[in-house]
Scaffold this active site. Sequence first.
Site, PDB file in Angstrom:
ATOM      1  N   TRP A 160       0.825  -1.216   0.000  1.00 10.61           N
ATOM      2  CA  TRP A 160       0.000   0.000   0.000  1.00 10.61           C
ATOM      3  C   TRP A 160       0.855   1.261   0.000  1.00 10.61           C
ATOM      4  O   TRP A 160       0.346   2.360  -0.175  1.00 10.61           O
ATOM      5  CB  TRP A 160      -0.960  -0.004   1.186  1.00 10.61           C
ATOM      6  CG  TRP A 160      -0.316   0.076   2.544  1.00 10.61           C
ATOM      7  CD1 TRP A 160       0.440  -0.876   3.155  1.00 10.61           C
ATOM      8  CD2 TRP A 160      -0.384   1.173   3.459  1.00 10.61           C
ATOM      9  NE1 TRP A 160       0.847  -0.446   4.396  1.00 10.61           N
ATOM     10  CE2 TRP A 160       0.359   0.804   4.618  1.00 10.61           C
ATOM     11  CE3 TRP A 160      -0.994   2.412   3.435  1.00 10.61           C
ATOM     12  CZ2 TRP A 160       0.502   1.639   5.713  1.00 10.61           C
ATOM     13  CZ3 TRP A 160      -0.861   3.252   4.533  1.00 10.61           C
ATOM     14  CH2 TRP A 160      -0.113   2.867   5.653  1.00 10.61           C
ATOM     15  N   ASP A 161       2.175   1.081   0.162  1.00  5.35           N
ATOM     16  CA  ASP A 161       3.105   2.215   0.076  1.00  5.35           C
ATOM     17  C   ASP A 161       2.961   2.941  -1.264  1.00  5.35           C
ATOM     18  O   ASP A 161       3.221   4.139  -1.356  1.00  5.35           O
ATOM     19  CB  ASP A 161       4.559   1.733   0.176  1.00  5.35           C
ATOM     20  CG  ASP A 161       4.780   0.695   1.258  1.00  5.35           C
ATOM     21  OD1 ASP A 161       3.828   0.371   1.987  1.00  5.35           O
ATOM     22  OD2 ASP A 161       5.900   0.197   1.358  1.00  5.35           O
TER      23      ASP A 161
ATOM     24  N   GLU B 270       1.986  -2.406  12.522  1.00  5.19           N
ATOM     25  CA  GLU B 270       1.917  -3.860  12.450  1.00  5.19           C
ATOM     26  C   GLU B 270       2.378  -4.551  13.740  1.00  5.19           C
ATOM     27  O   GLU B 270       2.512  -5.768  13.779  1.00  5.19           O
ATOM     28  CB  GLU B 270       2.730  -4.352  11.248  1.00  5.19           C
ATOM     29  CG  GLU B 270       2.111  -3.911   9.931  1.00  5.19           C
ATOM     30  CD  GLU B 270       2.966  -4.252   8.718  1.00  5.19           C
ATOM     31  OE1 GLU B 270       2.407  -4.321   7.615  1.00  5.19           O
ATOM     32  OE2 GLU B 270       4.181  -4.432   8.888  1.00  5.19           O
TER      33      GLU B 270
END
Length: 771
Positions: free
Chosen positions: A354-355, A482
Amino acid sequence: MAKVADIYFKEHPWQIIEEGFDPAYSRVAESIFSLANEYMGVRGYMEEGYSGESLTGSYFNGIYEQKKQEGPHYVGITDVTEFMVNSVNWLDTGLEADGESLDLGRSRVRSFCRWLNMKTGLLTRQFIWCLADGKEIEVTFERILSMKQVEFAAQRITLRPLDFRGKIYLTLGLDGSVIHESVKENLWNALGAVTEDGFLSLELETIHTAQRVNSAARITGEGLVQTGTCREEKKVQLLFEEEAEPGKIFRAERTVCNLLCRNAAGEQEYRRQCAESRERLQKISFEQILADNTKWWSEIWEHCDIEIKGDPENQQGIRFCIFQLFQTYHGAVRGSNIGAKGLTGEAYNGNAFWDTETYCLPFFLFNDLEGARNLLYFRYQTLDEAKKRAKELDCKGAFYPIATISGKECCNLWQHASLQLQASTAVAYGIWFYEKMTGDLEFLASQGIEILIEVSRMLATRGDYSNDGLRFGYYGVMGPDEFQMMVNHNCYTNYMGRFTFRYTLECLERLQREAPEAYRSAAKKTGYLESEGAAWKQMADRMYIPYDADRMLYEQHEGFFDLPHIDIDAIPVTDFPLYNHWSYDRIYRNDMIKQPDVLMLMLLFNGSFTQEELERNYEYYEPRCIHESSLSPSVHSILATQLGKAEEAYDFFRFATRMDLDNYNRNSDEGIHTTSIAAAWMNIVYGFGGLRSDGEILKLNPVIPKEWEEYSFKLHYKGDILNIRVDREQIHLSAEHGKALELMIYGEKALTGKEALNVEIPDFWRIAGEG
């Protein structure tokens, strides 16, 4: 912050320089000296071979292999992973003199120097080879990848005997037998090979995905005499010899054409190109590629450079970041994406995360608009895979994978692949950002709206109402941090879900009004019903955002404030990276944060939060963040700048901008942190430049660090290029093509034009800048 720089490379505004060879740093140097042109990439390994620590890495964008995970799997957990595969070593070289083979792991050398020229993309390595009998030969290796004709690359080897007389033997080949390091096996079948005078070719096919690579090489040289060929199953070589004498210079030049067949649809074109490769190689040379690259990079630097006066260390750092970004991606391969390590190593398996939409897209939106659109096209191209993934997770719509090459989920860690929704909401954010900056209604109508409908549909089925029916949100998720797993009501996830619902409904209303045919087409194709939209509106209106009004703190997730506290500054630097030194479950048992979560949200939607809210949340969350993610320092630096924390912002900036060059995370040997170097660009433009792009018009609130004399950057915006220069007293801004563009500068509206607009730096920002 416990992490410190490990300084190795020499300071230079336009070059990365290694003086003297340190075997302990060999793999880090291989990463730093990686070359790429989006189509292919090659690590900075020694082409003649090296018996020490090394990763001979040659990669092609979109060429990947699959691996089936053994053992039973629960429903929704992927059992097949995909990874960028190590391919043909088209630089394969052997050098022998006086019965001795060149190998820096065993050979004696002096005056070793290696340098990468960021104005041309030329990598040069030069040293004096000291033979056992004391005789010496100066050896120079050069390599370059074409940025204009991306299937071409070249190598040049120059030998200058200083006092050696005798025969020098040179072997040049194509090696398809390279072992893929992470799976410890070779993953290619050989389909065919050619060895003729001055010409080699090798065709390979991946074992499981049946993708093909055809590598062809033309070899020419001064004083070279071809003496034979060598042919193995996956390797072909030409053998040469030279009659050496002191001062007599020999050169060998290899031009290479690498062609790819990614799928059956490209078979015919691939065959046509293969048939023409030898003829095309006759028309290209090392010098031509160098000349083309010099021009290509000149245009890039003219329109995309960031210049810093008074800070040579970070001047080098930010140019290295920009250089690597354009090497990795510039829209040359439509429908490709940006892997977390680009084409520089095997860590993260070449997967995109998703970076791409949250960190890389801003860089391309303000530097390469076509490249930005192509990034989003990848998500449209892989929408069907995202829809399949949603079904696997008992959802409707589209669930974008957390890690992918082809569009399939490649992460077999269920806590990431099944619990993280931010890839899907990041795609929605990327569409919003692109459409906001460009006003490209055609893109929204033809691609964007379909993605938004399917993502909203997934978010509606993945979320749920609380037991009393009053609150909607997401249960059992993992947010950007995370280190917190299986949590309820992650603030970032809920906020982004609400944003996606509302933006999708806004786009549907706009298309219904401005492009009714496109609206009807999208509704028909997706099966969208207005009753769905009504349900999404209610979900958005009832979305629960955890917030402590008394303290003005957004709670990272429900229950986060009650977690045990850990002093992150007490963790020894030798414990990093933590994943390699701490047991997996130990990481999850406290309030330590891997990377910004709430603070990431406050950057993406900066205008939606007050300055006091930002300050309260920064003061609470920053001391808990360990920056185990390379994406973390830039976000903190940007927000610290906004809060007037000059020294803190600058420390984070140095960390972000020189993360790979100075090996802050002690893992640069695995490859470049490609997506985080995009965050380093944001660090200057959004941080010190004060750019905010989430409002109706662009805002600029520049400051200047006390270490700098002045700095400048450019923004490609609405068909013009904004030139922004900041000195100790003023911001100087002009539109290169003279367009009248409305901006907000230090809270006041301003209109650009051809003539420079000069604005005094207000006291608050001046104090922030001076610390």
